[in-house]
Design a protein around this motif. Structure first.
Motif, PDB file in Angstrom:
ATOM      1  N   GLU A  91       1.028  -0.913   0.247  1.00  0.00           N
ATOM      2  CA  GLU A  91      -0.640  -0.039  -0.187  1.00  0.00           C
ATOM      3  C   GLU A  91       0.761   1.212  -0.216  1.00  0.00           C
ATOM      4  O   GLU A  91       1.781   0.929   0.223  1.00  0.00           O
ATOM      5  CB  GLU A  91      -1.097   0.564   0.983  1.00  0.00           C
ATOM      6  N   PRO A  92       0.350   1.963  -0.418  1.00  0.00           N
ATOM      7  CA  PRO A  92       1.384   3.711  -0.768  1.00  0.00           C
ATOM      8  C   PRO A  92       1.046   4.541   0.787  1.00  0.00           C
ATOM      9  O   PRO A  92       2.380   5.220   1.336  1.00  0.00           O
ATOM     10  CB  PRO A  92       0.769   4.300  -1.835  1.00  0.00           C
ATOM     11  N   ASN A 118       0.974  -3.760   9.107  1.00  0.00           N
ATOM     12  CA  ASN A 118       0.864  -2.340   8.367  1.00  0.00           C
ATOM     13  C   ASN A 118      -0.009  -1.800   7.889  1.00  0.00           C
ATOM     14  O   ASN A 118      -1.185  -1.141   7.526  1.00  0.00           O
ATOM     15  CB  ASN A 118       2.231  -1.452   8.294  1.00  0.00           C
ATOM     16  N   ILE A 119      -0.356  -3.096   7.048  1.00  0.00           N
ATOM     17  CA  ILE A 119      -1.720  -2.367   6.091  1.00  0.00           C
ATOM     18  C   ILE A 119      -3.209  -2.407   6.220  1.00  0.00           C
ATOM     19  O   ILE A 119      -3.418  -3.197   7.787  1.00  0.00           O
ATOM     20  CB  ILE A 119      -1.781  -4.662   5.448  1.00  0.00           C
ATOM     21  N   GLN A 120      -3.521  -1.538   5.862  1.00  0.00           N
ATOM     22  CA  GLN A 120      -4.383  -1.412   6.239  1.00  0.00           C
ATOM     23  C   GLN A 120      -5.998  -0.962   5.762  1.00  0.00           C
ATOM     24  O   GLN A 120      -6.944  -0.546   6.008  1.00  0.00           O
ATOM     25  CB  GLN A 120      -4.583   0.525   6.030  1.00  0.00           C
ATOM     26  N   ARG A 168      -6.602   1.389  -0.972  1.00  0.00           N
ATOM     27  CA  ARG A 168      -5.594   1.244  -1.799  1.00  0.00           C
ATOM     28  C   ARG A 168      -4.135   0.549  -1.778  1.00  0.00           C
ATOM     29  O   ARG A 168      -3.221   0.663  -0.777  1.00  0.00           O
ATOM     30  CB  ARG A 168      -5.654   2.784  -2.220  1.00  0.00           C
ATOM     31  N   LYS A 169      -3.958   0.123  -2.802  1.00  0.00           N
ATOM     32  CA  LYS A 169      -2.564  -1.493  -2.824  1.00  0.00           C
ATOM     33  C   LYS A 169      -2.684  -0.396  -4.777  1.00  0.00           C
ATOM     34  O   LYS A 169      -2.838  -0.018  -4.858  1.00  0.00           O
ATOM     35  CB  LYS A 169      -3.200  -2.570  -4.009  1.00  0.00           C
ATOM     36  N   TRP A 170      -0.604  -0.871  -4.197  1.00  0.00           N
ATOM     37  CA  TRP A 170       0.160  -0.244  -5.828  1.00  0.00           C
ATOM     38  C   TRP A 170       1.163  -1.268  -6.004  1.00  0.00           C
ATOM     39  O   TRP A 170       1.076  -2.386  -4.994  1.00  0.00           O
ATOM     40  CB  TRP A 170       0.451   1.185  -5.744  1.00  0.00           C
ATOM     41  N   PHE A 171       2.172  -1.034  -6.770  1.00  0.00           N
ATOM     42  CA  PHE A 171       3.066  -2.275  -6.898  1.00  0.00           C
ATOM     43  C   PHE A 171       2.597  -3.314  -7.417  1.00  0.00           C
ATOM     44  O   PHE A 171       3.219  -4.335  -6.560  1.00  0.00           O
ATOM     45  CB  PHE A 171       4.059  -1.896  -5.863  1.00  0.00           C
TER      46      PHE A 171
END
Length: 405
Positions: free
Chosen positions: A142-143, A152-154, A169-172
């Motif tokens: 996540e960014p 930490n994932i929210q 919101r996810k990235w990569f």
């Protein structure tokens, strides 16, 4: 102990090298030509004709789903140790893995569903993935948080009756750019108040679920990595049935640890292949170029770098084989220190060898006329994917310190 591959691995390796000589190396220029044509037309996120043309040939040659250590309905059954030299060969040409249905993140996702999925989940998603009919993505990073710490994932996964509602919101998110991507594995929190490592869960989210938006691709050193890409994905009130959860609520961290072990060592295997090819290109270049009245290959500074490269590659290969052997014999959990060590060693080694090869090629080394700039971008990225160097060094140190207790 690892001087020679097993008879099974030797047979597969011979056939794989022959396939590369006949179908992969001669088509490297064609692959880039097809991708360049897509980019000039404004849409690189397309199925590559060459890949689809070669897949049936790979299946006919018995070079299909070799990554899967436990056989599933006639697929896989190749141990991690036997897969290592095969994956190393694939690392020499980054797009080749998909030809054999052995490319990330699909390999890790398929192993995850095979190990943790229900029979219904396997029938719906694993079977078409193993057949190479669809592709997948893994949505964890996540960014907004330091995702190297998975706790930490929210991203929120909230139960609402017979459904989960997902917001985040996810990235990569590697693989999400492919037009054939049909399924996401999403990691998020189902219970923020649970113990630290029991807050996370993983759910299967079909790509076409309402509320899923692929916002953009994220380039890596200027490379778009099309057609599979690394995407930023927005999940807004995405609803999926509760049956889509993997293993159960609060088991996401456990699944992540199981999934990332094989993925990490596969990256290392490919890194060794990339470094081996870079050393070959380095030596070839040094033999041919004349500077200050003699071939570069006769200058002592390059003797040092060639010798160091050979030592580093072989050391990394032996460490990788040892980790693979332990994964096969005592399991991924017991082999976690070995996996962590090779995840630090292999990409750092490959970065150094590729960098020296770039130096040997002069200005051409950083251009698009050679494979090396692309290879460096990939290898530098491997120092971050599936956990950065620092996380793995920390894990190794803790295991060492625990030995004295």
């Amino acid at each position: 102990m690892f001087a020679d591959p097993s008879p099974k691995a030797a047979d597969l390796l011979q056939r794989l090298k022959a396939f590369f000589d006949q179908h992969i190396y001669p088509n490297e220029e064609r692959y880039h030509g097809e991708m360049d044509a897509f980019r000039r037309a404004g849409d690189p996120w397309q199925t590559v004709p060459l890949i689809e043309e070669l897949k049936p040939k790979a299946r006919e040659a018995g070079l299909w789903n070799m990554f899967l250590p436990h056989p599933y309905e006639g697929n896989g059954g190749v141990s991690n140790l036997d897969y290592a030299p095969l994956c190393e060969v694939m690392g020499r040409v980054h797009w080749s893995s998909e030809v054999f249905n052995c490319s990330a993140p699909d390999t890790g996702n398929m192993e995850t569903i095979e190990r943790y999925g229900t029979p219904e989940q396997k029938k719906q998603w694993l079977v078409p993935l193993l057949a190479g009919e669809i592709r997948s993505a893994f949505l964890m990073t996540e960014p907004a948080v330091a995702s190297s710490d998975a706790t930490n994932i929210q991203c929120s996964i909230r139960r609402d009756g017979d459904h989960y509602v997902i917001n985040g919101r996810k990235w990569f998110s590697s693989g999400a750019g492919s037009p054939r991507c049909r399924i996401f594995i999403v990691m998020g929190k189902t219970d923020p108040d649970a113990p630290r490592h029991a807050q996370q869960s993983m759910v299967l989210v079909p790509r076409d679920t309402p509320g899923v938006t692929v916002l953009r691709h994220l380039s890596v050193f200027g490379y778009d990595d099309a057609p599979h890409g690394h995407m930023e994905v927005l999940l807004e009130n995405v609803r999926v049935p509760v049956d889509n959860i993997l293993l159960g609520e609060g088991r996401g961290f456990e699944i992540a640890q199981g999934r990332l072990g094989p993925g990490r060592i596969h990256h290392c295997m490919r890194s060794i292949g990339a470094a081996e090819r870079a050393l070959e290109l380095m030596c070839d270049r040094l033999r041919k170029r004349i500077a200050f009245g003699k071939p570069l290959a006769e200058q002592s500074v390059w003797h040092e770098r060639i010798a160091e490269s050979r030592c580093l590659i072989d050391q990394a290969r032996l460490l990788t084989l040892n980790a693979a052997w332990k994964m096969d014999t005592v399991g991924n959990k017991v082999a976690r220190a070995d996996i962590a060590m090779i995840k630090v060693v292999a990409p750092n080694m490959s970065c150094k060898v590729v960098d020296w090869a770039i130096q040997a090629h002069g200005g051409g080394g950083v251009s698009q006329d050679f494979w090396l700039a692309e290879a460096y971008a990939h290898q530098r990225t491997v120092r971050l994917v599936d956990g950065p160097d620092e996380v793995h060094r920390n894990a190794i140190a803790k295991l060492e310190l625990a030995k004295g207790l």
